[in-house]
Scaffold this motif. Structure first.
Motif, PDB file in Angstrom:
ATOM      1  N   LEU A   1      -2.843   5.862  14.891  1.00  0.00           N
ATOM      2  CA  LEU A   1      -2.303   4.940  13.910  1.00  0.00           C
ATOM      3  C   LEU A   1      -2.636   3.510  14.329  1.00  0.00           C
ATOM      4  CD1 LEU A   1      -0.422   4.720  11.417  1.00  0.00           C
ATOM      5  CD2 LEU A   1       1.439   4.428  13.047  1.00  0.00           C
TER       6      LEU A   1
ATOM      7  N   TRP B   1       5.504  11.907  10.564  1.00  0.00           N
ATOM      8  CA  TRP B   1       5.844  11.885  11.992  1.00  0.00           C
ATOM      9  C   TRP B   1       5.922  13.333  12.460  1.00  0.00           C
ATOM     10  CZ3 TRP B   1       9.017   7.684  14.611  1.00  0.00           C
ATOM     11  CH2 TRP B   1       8.988   6.477  13.879  1.00  0.00           C
TER      12      TRP B   1
ATOM     13  N   PHE C   1       7.751   6.689  -2.153  1.00  0.00           N
ATOM     14  CA  PHE C   1       8.071   6.177  -0.814  1.00  0.00           C
ATOM     15  C   PHE C   1       9.573   5.926  -0.690  1.00  0.00           C
ATOM     16  CE2 PHE C   1       8.576   3.341   2.710  1.00  0.00           C
ATOM     17  CZ  PHE C   1       7.624   3.763   3.631  1.00  0.00           C
TER      18      PHE C   1
ATOM     19  N   ILE D   1       1.945   9.985  14.752  1.00  0.00           N
ATOM     20  CA  ILE D   1       2.532   9.337  13.574  1.00  0.00           C
ATOM     21  C   ILE D   1       1.345   8.899  12.732  1.00  0.00           C
ATOM     22  CG2 ILE D   1       3.970   7.446  12.726  1.00  0.00           C
ATOM     23  CD1 ILE D   1       5.345   7.419  15.498  1.00  0.00           C
TER      24      ILE D   1
ATOM     25  N   ILE E   1       0.411  -1.691  11.919  1.00  0.00           N
ATOM     26  CA  ILE E   1       0.730  -1.994  10.529  1.00  0.00           C
ATOM     27  C   ILE E   1       1.740  -3.123  10.507  1.00  0.00           C
ATOM     28  CG2 ILE E   1       1.913  -1.121   8.491  1.00  0.00           C
ATOM     29  CD1 ILE E   1       0.740   1.564   9.047  1.00  0.00           C
TER      30      ILE E   1
ATOM     31  N   VAL F   1      -0.493   6.234  -2.050  1.00  0.00           N
ATOM     32  CA  VAL F   1       0.521   5.915  -1.033  1.00  0.00           C
ATOM     33  C   VAL F   1      -0.095   6.069   0.347  1.00  0.00           C
ATOM     34  CG1 VAL F   1       2.783   6.510  -0.093  1.00  0.00           C
ATOM     35  CG2 VAL F   1       2.365   6.728  -2.556  1.00  0.00           C
ATOM     36  N   ARG F   2      -0.016   5.032   1.137  1.00  0.00           N
ATOM     37  CA  ARG F   2      -0.655   5.044   2.441  1.00  0.00           C
ATOM     38  C   ARG F   2       0.202   5.693   3.531  1.00  0.00           C
ATOM     39  NH1 ARG F   2      -1.689  -0.194   6.149  1.00  0.00           N
ATOM     40  NH2 ARG F   2      -3.456   0.545   7.367  1.00  0.00           N
ATOM     41  N   GLY F   3       1.499   5.376   3.555  1.00  0.00           N
ATOM     42  CA  GLY F   3       2.335   5.857   4.633  1.00  0.00           C
ATOM     43  C   GLY F   3       1.960   5.200   5.954  1.00  0.00           C
ATOM     44  N   PRO F   4       2.482   5.679   7.096  1.00  0.00           N
ATOM     45  CA  PRO F   4       3.487   6.736   7.208  1.00  0.00           C
ATOM     46  C   PRO F   4       4.862   6.301   6.693  1.00  0.00           C
ATOM     47  CG  PRO F   4       3.132   5.697   9.340  1.00  0.00           C
ATOM     48  CD  PRO F   4       2.154   5.074   8.392  1.00  0.00           C
ATOM     49  N   LEU F   5       5.769   7.280   6.576  1.00  0.00           N
ATOM     50  CA  LEU F   5       7.152   6.944   6.276  1.00  0.00           C
ATOM     51  C   LEU F   5       7.716   6.139   7.446  1.00  0.00           C
ATOM     52  CD1 LEU F   5       9.168   7.542   3.976  1.00  0.00           C
ATOM     53  CD2 LEU F   5      10.078   9.410   5.350  1.00  0.00           C
ATOM     54  N   ASN F   6       8.694   5.301   7.172  1.00  0.00           N
ATOM     55  CA  ASN F   6       9.325   4.549   8.256  1.00  0.00           C
ATOM     56  C   ASN F   6      10.643   5.178   8.702  1.00  0.00           C
ATOM     57  OD1 ASN F   6      10.475   3.845   5.855  1.00  0.00           O
ATOM     58  ND2 ASN F   6      10.561   1.651   6.256  1.00  0.00           N
ATOM     59  N   VAL F   7      10.683   6.508   8.649  1.00  0.00           N
ATOM     60  CA  VAL F   7      11.817   7.277   9.177  1.00  0.00           C
ATOM     61  C   VAL F   7      11.215   8.475   9.919  1.00  0.00           C
ATOM     62  CG1 VAL F   7      13.854   8.650   8.587  1.00  0.00           C
ATOM     63  CG2 VAL F   7      13.307   6.619   7.239  1.00  0.00           C
ATOM     64  N   PRO F   8      11.688   8.742  11.146  1.00  0.00           N
ATOM     65  CA  PRO F   8      11.169   9.911  11.867  1.00  0.00           C
ATOM     66  C   PRO F   8      11.447  11.224  11.113  1.00  0.00           C
ATOM     67  CG  PRO F   8      12.403   8.459  13.358  1.00  0.00           C
ATOM     68  CD  PRO F   8      12.648   7.964  11.957  1.00  0.00           C
TER      69      PRO F   8
ATOM     70  N   ARG G   1       0.813  -1.232   0.000  1.00  0.00           N
ATOM     71  CA  ARG G   1       0.000   0.000   0.000  1.00  0.00           C
ATOM     72  C   ARG G   1       0.840   1.272   0.000  1.00  0.00           C
ATOM     73  NH1 ARG G   1      -3.475  -2.982   4.067  1.00  0.00           N
ATOM     74  NH2 ARG G   1      -4.796  -4.196   2.688  1.00  0.00           N
ATOM     75  N   ASN G   2       2.128   1.156   0.236  1.00  0.00           N
ATOM     76  CA  ASN G   2       2.998   2.323   0.055  1.00  0.00           C
ATOM     77  C   ASN G   2       3.423   2.496  -1.394  1.00  0.00           C
ATOM     78  OD1 ASN G   2       2.897   3.152   2.721  1.00  0.00           O
ATOM     79  ND2 ASN G   2       4.619   1.828   3.321  1.00  0.00           N
TER      80      ASN G   2
END
Lengths: 455, 455
Positions: B448, B167, B105, B187, B451, B199-206, A136-137
């Motif tokens: 959130l 984030w 992404f 987040i 996930i 694109v769903r997100g969130p990003l996996n980086v702060p 989904r990303n």
């Protein structure tokens, strides 16, 4: 003359504050470490001090799990390892990247670039990325099927290797007086046309110090093992019992031979979580301290997702339900699923106990004890035909890696089981693997025609 | 009280052995430098010694041009700049990456990771990647149309910026006693659904030190200018005449204001090729030496591709043919095309003369002279409303950058036109740009949900 003793290959599998999900809660731990490059540089230098073959980062392009539970989010591994390259000199650098959510040209180029920047220390852990959340990303509603992902992965690796061979090693003439920099007869388009990819090439990076960055693989499903047999040069795997590890080792070496490769050209490294204390009691105390810090309410949600059930179906003090799906019904992370279910059934664990076991290292084998005991366990599995080496997964970082390097490695060295100095410069040399020949070298072919616009 | 003097922003545009296509043939030059990380680290440290705002690498995912002509192939820029980050402390790091051949992404995550690794020094030069040859490395037979590429680029940037905001800055609680690491109410998924991306997100980086890595843009077509007005914080551009540079500057600032942005929030940096000698005669001699080393047979092939004609239609000692296509018929690199044709027509250049002019810097303005003369030219354009600073394109590397830093920068500093020390830590601070607010901060929204699978 005596035969030189067979020696171990050791990889440090690094994860933020450690593999134990509660590691960030220890007083010693910096809970913000996962975004700090100095944390990772320090870990890499510690591993290099221990003469380990390589360090490795797992990855998935998705925010993984409950954010309350443990440090979430990860610096992108190719960026992370490039940054580490400049802070180290010898140790190999293995980054995970997905064949499902990347393009071969881009990824082949990044790994080639890391190989240049690191002086031949790059490795690529090939993953197909399970799970609908990652999909989904990338605009995909549900993940591609398991078999389709592995088929794409195989073709992806083929394309990458062709691109890495698209320049011969001596394609740069650098003839200043004649004004000829590159030899257009030794730089070739690859003209790949397959089911998943159509890629013209050549790569826009010269052939690298290693020729090809190392191919690493970690999936243990049938598709995963077949992919490994065909392409992998190192394999990370997870086993709870020696018998399982032996069976996997024998099976994968046989599959590798069956496709015409030397079984020595694939190195199999089971994951182990060493919980080390100066006495056995101290090690057990550390393990207990960590397990006590697990919050089962987070972990149960994750376990439920893995098992494809609702969390309410998993009371903490009961065993797993009888009617779980079979592995065939699972489209992602098949082997991990089976490992968890079998562990719970075999040891008749309650959900709470299972969570404790998994929280420490996600299903990998935990060895808790003194440095001597951990070294014994490593030696036993190594001699028993279960491993060419180990994927070391410290429960707490940096302290768990320091304990391993400072106390376990010297024992393995004293026993002649592990190198005392690096003898090679590249990741391939550390693993005793040959630099691949260029598939195109010496082949005739039309000179490369002009590509693109130079102004 | 006097108003503080407006000062220049200076970026070093680095390219293998230099922007002049014959730079690699000089006796001083290492023709293998383009694969050596130490070459680039040295250049970056030189630029940092000169207190420049940033360094920058152009890029396209294709082997560009005739391989005989000049060093071909480039280390991938995000890898290259990450490696340089560890060898520098203050200077900004701008990498080019394509919106046509990447996924938002992945790219948002890489730039976020570089921003963390560099302590807030990352910039992204957004390109749409012209040309069918690049397309063929990605399974596409012909490049996407110009307008479609720019439409995708705009949405790509939107998605990236949403991910960078997914984030909040204080989303990490790191509450050890309660066992809560991240705050799931701060987040967020971004749930982007547009024409090109879902694109769903969130990003996996702060969220990173800069909040958003800097957005840089370099296309000067109508579509390019509109993209820049909407999103860019720095713009690299190419002009042969002061009048053209002034017109572009005025136009782009007006377009920026028209979309509701402060015109000061976009910094415009024309490219200049400084050919520096301790006397004017020495500078002219260096220029002549370089031009004499150009092999016109290579350059003519490239020029013909750019102009969409056969090389045979371009006799070296005649002017360009009358019947070239109009810019509207060109699907890629429109503004570069027009610049070249107008330069040739305006100055009535033969093909050979045009090749000489382009070979030195691909259509950018060349200033040849003493450090004083180069500083004068910079000051003139700056005061004449043509620039907020300059994109410095040394014809030969490293010597051309060293000359600029050691001899031109001190003159600019003495005139109060350029900083004598860094006052900021981040790329944004060097360019005098604000750290963007988080678009989601303070907004209500569901927590959130979990996930992915954590085991």
């Amino acid at each position: 003359m005596s035969t030189p003793q067979r020696t171990l290959h050791l990889n440090a599998f690094l994860m933020s504050t450690g593999h134990h999900e509660a590691s960030w809660r220890l007083p010693e731990t910096d809970p913000y470490a996962s975004s700090k490059i100095e944390h990772y540089k320090k870990l890499a230098r510690t591993a290099e001090r221990g003469k380990l073959d390589s360090i490795f980062f797992a990855d998935s392009p998705v925010l993984f799990g409950e954010v309350g539970r443990r440090p979430a989010g990860k610096l992108e591994p190719t960026v992370l390892l490039t940054a580490i390259a400049g802070a180290t000199e010898r140790i190999g650098l293995i980054a995970t990247a997905s064949t499902t959510y990347n393009e071969p040209f881009n990824l082949a180029r990044r790994f080639a670039s890391i190989d240049w920047v690191s002086g031949g220390r790059a490795g690529w852990n090939v993953v197909t990325t399970a799970g609908p959340d990652a999909a989904r990303n990338f605009g995909i509603e549900d993940q591609p099927a398991h078999a389709a992902r592995y088929e794409r992965a195989a073709e992806f690796i083929e394309v990458a290797q062709k691109l890495w061979d698209s320049w011969e090693d001596d394609a740069i003439l650098a003839d200043k007086s004649e004004g000829v920099w590159g030899d257009s007869t030794r730089i070739r388009t690859i003209d790949h046309e397959g089911k998943h990819f159509k890629v013209r090439g050549p790569l826009n990076v010269p052939r690298t110090p290693q020729g090809h960055p190392l191919i690493v693989q970690a999936g243990s499903s049938e598709d995963g093992k077949n992919l490994a047999a065909r392409y992998a040069e190192a394999v990370f795997t997870a086993h709870q019992t020696l018998a399982d590890a032996q069976a996997f080792y024998t099976d994968l070496k046989a599959r590798t031979a069956a496709v015409g490769r030397d079984p020595e050209s694939i190195k199999i490294l089971p994951g182990i979580v060493p919980v080390i204390g100066s006495t056995e009691a101290e090690a057990l105390e550390l393990e207990q301290e960590l397990d006590n810090l697990i919050k089962p309410e987070y972990a149960r949600i994750q376990l439920a997702k893995t098992l494809r059930v609702d969390a309410e179906e998993l009371p903490l003090d009961r065993q797993l339900p009888e009617d779980l799906p079979s592995e065939d019904e699972i489209e992602g992370a098949k082997s991990r699923y089976t490992l968890i279910v079998e562990l719970a059934r075999r040891e008749q664990l309650t959900v709470r106990q299972l969570i404790g076991r998994l929280g420490g290292g996600r299903g990998h084998r935990t060895f808790t004890g003194t440095p001597e005991q951990v070294a014994d366990a490593i030696q036993d599995w190594f001699y028993a035909g279960a491993a060419d080496g180990f994927n070391i997964m410290p429960p707490v970082l940096p302290s768990g890696l320091e304990s391993f390097v400072d106390h376990v490695v010297p024992i393995l060295q004293a026993r002649g089981l592990f190198r005392t100095e690096y003898t090679g410069r590249t990741l391939r040399e550390h693993y005793g693997l040959e630099r691949p020949a260029n598939r195109y070298a010496g082949t005739a072919g039309p000179a490369l025609t002009s590509i693109g616009s130079g102004f």
